[in-house]
Design an enzyme around this catalytic site. Structure first.
Site, PDB file in Angstrom:
ATOM      1  N   SER A  96       0.861  -1.183   0.000  1.00 49.26           N
ATOM      2  CA  SER A  96       0.000   0.000   0.000  1.00 49.26           C
ATOM      3  C   SER A  96       0.895   1.231   0.000  1.00 49.26           C
ATOM      4  CB  SER A  96      -0.883   0.020   1.255  1.00 49.26           C
ATOM      5  OG  SER A  96      -1.865  -0.980   1.174  1.00 49.26           O
ATOM      6  N   LYS A 171      -7.326   2.003  -2.710  1.00 45.22           N
ATOM      7  CA  LYS A 171      -6.956   1.683  -1.323  1.00 45.22           C
ATOM      8  C   LYS A 171      -7.030   2.939  -0.455  1.00 45.22           C
ATOM      9  CE  LYS A 171      -5.216  -0.417   2.266  1.00 45.22           C
ATOM     10  NZ  LYS A 171      -4.199  -1.367   2.656  1.00 45.22           N
TER      11      LYS A 171
END
Lengths: 295, 295
Positions: A96, A171
């Site tokens: 991420s 995300k």
């Protein structure tokens, strides 16, 4: 079966690698740090001592790293994948990170004929262990289709959302909603507690209405039971919201609530509690209001 | 069957009164304003021309009014219920008002031997029509038990949360979470749109994860389809958050996110859009970021 390189064997990477081994993949693993790979080797993985050892033999390489600088270094750095990977290879970065960096990585790899997907996940350690991650993907359709068998092994859902960067943008969207919602619940239940109400009774009364959410159902019981074991750590959540703010700056998007919640995360981290679950956002409110949300 | 007084025949009150008539209650209705009661009279209700006409014959009186000043006036004002209601009567205020006022009303009524429940609802016009409201109740257990047959007629859930005021405090908890979550979704999807992503694809990718909520499922499709028909109006939501801030001031509870979201609601109302659904919070963000969240 297909040889896959796997770089990054932390809390998330290790159980993901194990699931790939169980599915029958030939795995060659590499750790930037000194994380022991014994468990993986026992299960059939081969240990590489450099990135180049992986790129020599693997057409597909997965990376699972803490943040943007590590992804940049491992994929397009001086000794990175880009230096030795074969033309036509596929790099899947499941870290991420800042989506702007994902776009940059994708462009650099494309210039060498290497395909790239940014494919961050949601679901935490539990999802990694169970192979039930939600995978958000950015990249070319052909690359996405090549990766589907891998995504099926690691996750219960996988969506191609757009070009490179789209996975990490999705995300960030996810993290904005989740983190602000935890803060909202904290703010609301502090008021309830100050008013002398039972948090559990209030929870029962509102959980099936419009206030209902995954966050409410998973975090409120943790808060009331004073259980702040992660789960998802404050420091990782802070990193994600910092990436939100960086992306927001790059795209000129005002993010008034996210910016405040990031400051709350910084305060918790600064108090030495960055390793607690993000439900500990309530601790900031509790300090501010001199009251504890428990029965 | 039991005679019930019903005061307040607006968007919520009217369908609630109809459900009580359908359940066989003898209803005597009164409207502060000039809302026509013909539909209710056709269904068997009796129209009262004053509050006193109701208190003379009804042991139970329900009020469903816009905000605190109206509840105060009708229940404990100069010509209010308190002046003429019989000892042992039960007043159920189902309005969403400042809980501090609910406590005050309860005390005043108690001094005259009149029982009081604050019993605000969640579920909107649709829930009122369907009799599926979530009812959050504050007051004495005995009074709550007396009211259960009525709550069963009007709602699908009803919880006694505490003493007088607890119902409206729970409603404020609910509104904090719902409204901040709408703002969070707006902030997140503005970023998605600025990044060039399809809102619908992002929604599909995140809805089953930790970002999932009733608010996301009900409001995001409205936003993407540019349908801001209420639902729940900005101006009513503004009133609720104003009550949150008032309660927060009375109890010394810092409410950083709620205060910002209230300012957003004010801005939308000030632009003449107070009659839109609260999903139009996204319009504030859209104005700020010069982009529209649609496919």
């Amino acid at each position: 079966m297909q040889k896959i390189g796997f770089i990054g064997l932390g809390i998330m990477g290790k159980p993901m690698a194990i699931n790939l081994l169980k599915a029958g993949y030939n795995l060659i693993v590499f750790s930037r740090t000194s994380i022991p790979a014994e468990e993986l080797i026992e299960k059939g993985a081969t240990k590489a001592l450099s990135v180049a050892e992986i790129t020599k033999v693997c057409g597909t390489i997965i990376t699972m790293l803490p943040d943007s600088p590590q992804s940049e270094e491992i994929i397009i750095g001086e000794n990175g994948i880009i230096q030795t990977a074969k033309k036509g290879a596929l790099v899947i970065d499941m870290s991420s990170i800042n989506p702007i960096i994902s776009i940059k990585i994708g462009e650099k790899l494309a210039s060498k004929g290497i395909d790239f997907l940014d494919a961050p996940v949601s679901g935490g350690e539990q999802g990694a262990i169970e192979g039930s991650l939600a995978i958000m993907v950015g990249g070319r359709k052909e690359a996405f289709e090549r990766a589907i068998p891998i995504f099926k092994t690691l996750g219960s859902s996988y969506f191609l959302i757009g070009e490179n960067g789209a996975g990490n943008f999705a995300k960030l969207v996810n993290q904005i909603i989740v983190t602000i919602n935890i803060a909202a619940i904290s703010e609301a239940f502090i008021l309830a507690k100050k008013a002398g109400l039972s948090p559990t009774l209030v929870y029962n009364a509102i959980k099936n209405g419009y206030a209902g959410s995954k966050v409410l159902d998973s975090k409120l019981p943790m808060i009331v039971n004073r259980d702040f074991k992660p789960g998802f750590k404050i420091d990782l959540n802070k990193k994600d919201l910092q990436n939100v703010m960086n992306a927001g700056s790059a795209l000129n998007v005002p993010l008034p609530l996210t910016s405040i919640v990031l400051e709350i995360l910084k305060s918790i981290s600064c108090a030495g509690n960055g390793n607690l679950d993000n439900s500990s956002i309530v601790n900031f409110y509790e300090d501010m209001s001199k009251i504890i949300v428990k029965e």
